[in-house]
Design a protein around this motif. Structure first.
Motif, PDB file in Angstrom:
ATOM      1  N   LEU A  32       0.855  -1.183   0.000  1.00 45.50           N
ATOM      2  CA  LEU A  32       0.000   0.000   0.000  1.00 45.50           C
ATOM      3  C   LEU A  32       0.889   1.231   0.000  1.00 45.50           C
ATOM      4  O   LEU A  32       1.684   1.428   0.918  1.00 45.50           O
ATOM      5  N   GLU A  33       0.778   2.030  -1.034  1.00 46.80           N
ATOM      6  CA  GLU A  33       1.488   3.309  -1.111  1.00 46.80           C
ATOM      7  C   GLU A  33       0.436   4.393  -0.964  1.00 46.80           C
ATOM      8  O   GLU A  33      -0.483   4.496  -1.786  1.00 46.80           O
ATOM      9  N   LEU A  34       0.546   5.173   0.099  1.00 49.35           N
ATOM     10  CA  LEU A  34      -0.474   6.163   0.433  1.00 49.35           C
ATOM     11  C   LEU A  34      -0.004   7.568   0.118  1.00 49.35           C
ATOM     12  O   LEU A  34       1.161   7.907   0.337  1.00 49.35           O
ATOM     13  N   LYS A  35      -0.928   8.385  -0.350  1.00 47.97           N
ATOM     14  CA  LYS A  35      -0.654   9.785  -0.666  1.00 47.97           C
ATOM     15  C   LYS A  35      -1.807  10.650  -0.173  1.00 47.97           C
ATOM     16  O   LYS A  35      -2.928  10.172   0.008  1.00 47.97           O
ATOM     17  N   SER A  36      -1.502  11.919   0.012  1.00 47.97           N
ATOM     18  CA  SER A  36      -2.523  12.924   0.267  1.00 47.97           C
ATOM     19  C   SER A  36      -2.089  14.164  -0.507  1.00 47.97           C
ATOM     20  O   SER A  36      -1.510  15.102   0.031  1.00 47.97           O
ATOM     21  N   LEU A  45      -2.162   1.952  -4.893  1.00 44.33           N
ATOM     22  CA  LEU A  45      -1.727   3.337  -4.768  1.00 44.33           C
ATOM     23  C   LEU A  45      -2.987   4.126  -4.418  1.00 44.33           C
ATOM     24  O   LEU A  45      -3.950   4.134  -5.188  1.00 44.33           O
ATOM     25  N   ILE A  46      -2.984   4.725  -3.223  1.00 42.42           N
ATOM     26  CA  ILE A  46      -4.203   5.369  -2.720  1.00 42.42           C
ATOM     27  C   ILE A  46      -3.922   6.823  -2.382  1.00 42.42           C
ATOM     28  O   ILE A  46      -3.055   7.122  -1.568  1.00 42.42           O
ATOM     29  N   GLY A  79      -9.385   7.982  -6.162  1.00 40.62           N
ATOM     30  CA  GLY A  79      -7.985   8.094  -5.777  1.00 40.62           C
ATOM     31  C   GLY A  79      -7.285   6.760  -5.611  1.00 40.62           C
ATOM     32  O   GLY A  79      -6.204   6.696  -5.032  1.00 40.62           O
ATOM     33  N   ILE A  80      -7.882   5.680  -6.120  1.00 44.19           N
ATOM     34  CA  ILE A  80      -7.294   4.346  -5.944  1.00 44.19           C
ATOM     35  C   ILE A  80      -6.864   3.777  -7.288  1.00 44.19           C
ATOM     36  O   ILE A  80      -7.615   3.779  -8.252  1.00 44.19           O
ATOM     37  N   LYS A  81      -5.631   3.275  -7.306  1.00 45.92           N
ATOM     38  CA  LYS A  81      -5.126   2.558  -8.488  1.00 45.92           C
ATOM     39  C   LYS A  81      -4.623   1.194  -8.032  1.00 45.92           C
ATOM     40  O   LYS A  81      -3.798   1.109  -7.128  1.00 45.92           O
TER      41      LYS A  81
END
Length: 125
Positions: free
Chosen positions: A76-80, A106-107, A117-119
């Motif tokens: 899980l790679e998280l971003k904001s 990738l969220i 926002g999810i791949k």
């Protein structure tokens, strides 16, 4: 648990976090909350898993870290951030390649609807 079911379950937990918090927080807040939800759901989960780089005969600890690893197989790679770009996808694929993982998410939590926002990412090796 098969990868598709695992992935769908984790997406559901991420949606729960996003519904509760909404967009606009720091990545670290989403990471802590999602880690908590995944752990509470009974999954084996690691946060900030170090990913060394092997170059020639040397193991290099270059500071690569997977945000969250679930069941030792789902990255899980998280971003904001405002929007995801190809560099974020490349980063996720790099972590997957370095660890030998096939599946990732990738969220980006900084969206109105999390599904936007999810791949899902699959590494074919």
């Amino acid at each position: 648990m098969e990868e598709d079911l695992l992935t769908r379950t984790i997406i559901g937990l991420a949606i729960d976090v996003h519904t509760a918090l909404g967009p606009g927080l720091l990545e670290s807040a989403y990471k802590e909350c999602l880690f908590y939800k995944i752990d509470k759901a009974g999954f084996q989960v690691e946060k900030e898993k170090i990913m060394p780089l092997h170059f020639e005969d040397v193991r290099l600890d270059c500071g690569y870290r997977i945000d969250i690893l679930v069941e030792d197989r789902l990255v899980l790679e998280l971003k904001s951030i405002e929007r995801l770009t190809d560099i974020h996808l490349a980063q996720t694929l790099t972590y997957m390649k370095l660890g030998g993982y096939r599946f990732g998410l990738l969220i980006n939590f900084n969206v109105l609807l999390l599904k936007e926002g999810i791949k899902r990412v699959v590494n074919g090796y």
